[in-house]
Design an enzyme around this catalytic site. Structure first.
Site, PDB file in Angstrom:
ATOM      1  N   LYS A 111      44.946  13.014  26.505  1.00  0.00           N
ATOM      2  CA  LYS A 111      43.725  13.249  27.222  1.00  0.00           C
ATOM      3  C   LYS A 111      42.529  12.621  26.405  1.00  0.00           C
ATOM      4  CE  LYS A 111      44.874  17.889  28.894  1.00  0.00           C
ATOM      5  NZ  LYS A 111      44.561  19.461  28.757  1.00  0.00           N
ATOM      6  N   LYS A 192      56.040  17.186  36.730  1.00  0.00           N
ATOM      7  CA  LYS A 192      56.094  18.530  36.985  1.00  0.00           C
ATOM      8  C   LYS A 192      55.048  19.051  38.096  1.00  0.00           C
ATOM      9  CE  LYS A 192      54.505  21.092  33.667  1.00  0.00           C
ATOM     10  NZ  LYS A 192      54.141  21.960  32.364  1.00  0.00           N
ATOM     11  N   LYS A 195      48.585  21.995  38.594  1.00  0.00           N
ATOM     12  CA  LYS A 195      47.337  22.228  39.132  1.00  0.00           C
ATOM     13  C   LYS A 195      46.140  21.251  38.832  1.00  0.00           C
ATOM     14  CE  LYS A 195      46.339  25.487  35.609  1.00  0.00           C
ATOM     15  NZ  LYS A 195      46.201  27.186  35.384  1.00  0.00           N
TER      16      LYS A 195
END
Length: 325
Positions: A111, A192, A195
């Site tokens: 990130k 995977k 969301k």
């Protein structure tokens, strides 16, 4: 009873991967564990998030936890920021952790890669996660593979603290579900279901209506050879559908595969099975949405119990480190 703890960030909607990979296990654990489940709103602050959106999503996450089957009569449900010992213990653990340990966290590297101004919270949030766990003398943490490194850090910090300052924290163990632990995206089975990734046809939300569930399963990616067998390496799309059907039926993926010759039949049965699997969740959500004050009351009660446990643990840790009572 052994104590289990887990948390969920209030970002986005709950999807099938959350439900099968985590929440069904949470529901099972509440029956034979002292279970504490937390909406970790402080973790959401590591990224840019609108304040009103955060408030709304925190409430929705709590409502959804009740909808998936968590029972406040037998488990504790609360919001992380309602228990002030979470950030307080985080500071004590940050004074036990090292920069090198946090730099090695793969999620931070992913990130924060290429960013010039990375938030300090994004760097240190694995320590907050460790505090979340250690505050409650946790024995068991349901955790996916993507969070296992963070649990290992929590274990390492607990052991280091105990060695330096005396027995203070329980050292938690990981618990992972079997079949269905990793539900993959229906359109991109190499990744995977998430969301945080925009994949409208690849993600089944737990509140999707039956027609949407059927449409998404019907359009799910399989492969071109049309051979019905469970082979995650060579046939990831089909393997994902077989694993989902295994969850629905209680059979193994190989046994499921032996009962079909056509992909279309498998998809039709899987769609029907998922609709029924999620029907109680949709019904409970509809009821709870009409009674928002009942959700707030669950959170008030949960925070009071969580605070009672967490304050004792924090006081023990602070005393061990030499802070004046």
């Amino acid at each position: 009873m052994p104590r289990v703890f887990s948390g969920v960030k209030p970002s986005g909607d709950f999807h099938l991967g959350n439900y099968i990979g985590a929440f069904r296990q949470w529901v099972a654990h509440q029956e034979d564990h002292d279970a504490l489940y937390c909406v970790v709103d402080l973790h959401a602050l590591t990224e840019e998030i609108d304040p009103e959106y955060l408030r709304r999503k925190t409430f929705e996450a709590a409502l959804n936890l009740l909808a998936v089957g968590l029972d406040p009569a037998v488990c504790t449900i609360f919001v992380q920021s309602h228990v002030p010992e979470h950030p307080r213990l985080t500071w004590l653990l940050e004074c036990s952790a090292s920069m090198g340990e946090l730099r090695r966290m793969t999620q931070f590297k992913a990130k924060g890669s290429g960013q010039e101004a990375v938030r300090v919270g994004l760097f240190t949030y694995p320590v907050l996660m460790a505090a979340d766990i250690l505050l409650y003398d946790t024995d068991l943490v349901p955790v996916g593979e993507d969070q296992r490194q963070h649990l290992e850090l929590a274990r390492e910090l607990a052991q280091r603290f105990n060695h330096r300052y005396g027995a203070t924290f329980s050292v938690p163990q990981a618990a992972t579900p079997g079949v269905g632990a990793r539900v993959m995206d229906l359109q991109h089975p190499e990744r995977k279901m998430s969301k945080s990734v925009d994949s409208p046809l690849g993600t089944v939300d737990v509140l999707d209506d039956p027609a949407d569930i059927a449409r998404k399963v019907k359009k799910a990616v399989t492969d071109t050879d049309a051979q019905m067998r469970y082979d995650p390496g060579a046939k990831p799309g089909l393997a994902n559908l077989l694993e989902l059907m295994a969850v629905v039926t209680g059979k193994g993926p190989d046994e499921v595969a032996s009962g079909y010759t056509r992909y279309g039949d498998l998809k039709a049965d899987l769609a029907d099975g998922l609709v029924e699997l999620l029907r109680p969740v949709r019904e409970r959500h509809r009821t709870l949405s009409a009674e928002p004050e009942s959700v707030h009351e669950v959170l008030r009660t949960g925070a009071a119990r969580a605070h009672e446990i967490a304050s004792a643990t924090y006081a023990r840790a602070a005393r061990a480190m030499g802070l004046l009572a």
